[in-house]
Design an enzyme around this catalytic site. Structure first.
Site, PDB file in Angstrom:
ATOM      1  N   ARG A  44      11.907  -5.548   5.038  1.00 49.03           N
ATOM      2  CA  ARG A  44      11.588  -4.138   4.759  1.00 49.03           C
ATOM      3  C   ARG A  44      12.498  -3.181   5.533  1.00 49.03           C
ATOM      4  O   ARG A  44      12.783  -3.384   6.707  1.00 49.03           O
ATOM      5  CB  ARG A  44      10.130  -3.877   5.157  1.00 49.03           C
TER       6      ARG A  44
ATOM      7  N   LYS B  59       0.823  -1.209   0.000  1.00 41.49           N
ATOM      8  CA  LYS B  59       0.000   0.000   0.000  1.00 41.49           C
ATOM      9  C   LYS B  59       0.863   1.267   0.000  1.00 41.49           C
ATOM     10  O   LYS B  59       0.608   2.188  -0.762  1.00 41.49           O
ATOM     11  CB  LYS B  59      -0.929   0.030   1.230  1.00 41.49           C
TER      12      LYS B  59
HETATM   13  P1  ADP Z   1       0.996  -2.039   8.061  1.00 41.58           P
HETATM   14  O1  ADP Z   1      -0.107  -1.883   7.042  1.00 41.58           O
HETATM   15  O2  ADP Z   1       2.270  -2.532   7.455  1.00 41.58           O
HETATM   16  O3  ADP Z   1       0.596  -2.789   9.294  1.00 41.58           O
HETATM   17  P2  ADP Z   1       0.794   0.780   8.878  1.00 41.58           P
HETATM   18  O4  ADP Z   1       1.950   1.685   8.829  1.00 41.58           O
HETATM   19  O5  ADP Z   1      -0.370   1.058   7.993  1.00 41.58           O
HETATM   20  O6  ADP Z   1       1.422  -0.634   8.597  1.00 41.58           O
HETATM   21  O7  ADP Z   1       0.219   0.683  10.375  1.00 41.58           O
HETATM   22  C1  ADP Z   1       1.061   0.439  11.470  1.00 41.58           C
HETATM   23  C2  ADP Z   1       0.232   0.334  12.747  1.00 41.58           C
HETATM   24  O8  ADP Z   1      -0.442   1.586  13.019  1.00 41.58           O
HETATM   25  C3  ADP Z   1      -0.874  -0.708  12.744  1.00 41.58           C
HETATM   26  O9  ADP Z   1      -0.392  -2.001  13.082  1.00 41.58           O
HETATM   27  C4  ADP Z   1      -1.827  -0.138  13.807  1.00 41.58           C
HETATM   28  O10 ADP Z   1      -1.322  -0.363  15.122  1.00 41.58           O
HETATM   29  C5  ADP Z   1      -1.742   1.354  13.573  1.00 41.58           C
HETATM   30  N1  ADP Z   1      -2.768   1.816  12.608  1.00 41.58           N
HETATM   31  C6  ADP Z   1      -2.508   2.361  11.375  1.00 41.58           C
HETATM   32  N2  ADP Z   1      -3.657   2.687  10.759  1.00 41.58           N
HETATM   33  C7  ADP Z   1      -4.667   2.342  11.601  1.00 41.58           C
HETATM   34  C8  ADP Z   1      -6.081   2.415  11.528  1.00 41.58           C
HETATM   35  N3  ADP Z   1      -6.708   2.907  10.457  1.00 41.58           N
HETATM   36  N4  ADP Z   1      -6.808   1.950  12.593  1.00 41.58           N
HETATM   37  C9  ADP Z   1      -6.205   1.455  13.675  1.00 41.58           C
HETATM   38  N5  ADP Z   1      -4.875   1.360  13.811  1.00 41.58           N
HETATM   39  C10 ADP Z   1      -4.097   1.793  12.787  1.00 41.58           C
END
Ligand code: ADP
Length: 219
Positions: free
Chosen positions: A127, A13
């Site tokens: 990564r 993503k």
């Molecule tokens: P990935 O998709 O690789 O898990 P992200 O950088 O999108 O990584 O998210 C990292 C962390 O941030 C998630 O594991 C969660 O703890 C938190 N997080 C991110 N976006 C959300 C969301 N929309 N709702 C709840 N927690 C979120």
């Protein structure tokens, strides 16, 4: 054009969001990046609440929605937003609809990244990210520092096998419903299957562009 990127951790993503943002002149809004930024600042009012990010658990809808609403307001008049990592629950998807509605906008496209768990794990364990510009790399590319920022690449604190497994579990339990939500809406729903572990970001990008083109959304 507002785009939601849906897919498990490691599905691409962030990388694809960057390429799409550049191509269409959109702004990428990554909730994960926003949270990691706050976690660098112990004085921030959400600092304690966000500690659960390190365990791979989802942040509460209330906090996520407030952070996203604030970020959207700060963007002002963007041509469109790429939502990366948001929404992850049906309540967040409903909140996003409300936020966009109040600006006479909507979610136009959902890109759903389907990648097998083996490939995801390989990608996440290898990564590396630039702490400055947030660009994502894989150890097999051989970079030690970011070619743009000349800053040493780092491993995300939640990219270890134990936390990765929890993040997969959270995704399967809580984000599955978001698919149904968008399938029932009038947005263009694009199912992407990325089953080749060696597909380059550029190849996947081309796959996305050709899907958008089929729907008259890109040339
Ligand atoms: P990935 O998709 O690789 O898990 P992200 O950088 O999108 O990584 O998210 C990292 C962390 O941030 C998630 O594991 C969660 O703890 C938190 N997080 C991110 N976006 C959300 C969301 N929309 N709702 C709840 N927690 C979120």
């Amino acid at each position: 054009m507002n785009i939601v990127l849906l897919g498990p951790p490691g599905s691409g993503k962030g990388t694809q969001g960057q390429l799409l943002a550049e191509r269409f002149d959109l702004v990428q809004l990554s909730t994960g990046d926003l949270f990691r930024q706050i976690l660098q600042n112990p004085g921030h009012p959400l600092y304690d609440e966000l500690q659960i990010v390190k365990e791979g658990k989802l942040v509460s809808d209330e906090v996520v929605n407030a952070v996203v609403e604030d970020a959207i307001k700060k963007l002002g008049n963007a041509k469109g937003i790429i939502f990366d990592g948001f929404p992850r629950t049906v309540a967040q998807a409903q909140a996003l609809d409300k936020m966009l509605n109040s600006m006479n906008q909507k979610v136009d496209v959902v890109l759903d990244f389907n990648v097998t768990q083996d490939v995801l794990l390989q990608r996440l364990l290898g990564r590396r990210v630039c702490p400055n510009c947030k660009r994502v790399f894989h150890i097999k590319q051989g970079y030690v520092e970011c070619p743009d920022c000349k800053v040493q690449l780092v491993t995300r604190e939640d990219d270890n096998e134990e936390v990765i497994m929890k993040r997969f579990k959270e995704y399967n339990e809580k984000t599955a419903g978001v698919k149904e939500y968008y399938l029932d809406s009038d947005c263009a729903y694009i199912n992407l299957t990325v089953d080749d572990a060696d597909a380059t970001p550029e190849e996947v990008h081309q796959q996305i562009i050709s899907e958008l083109a089929k729907r008259g959304l890109a040339r």
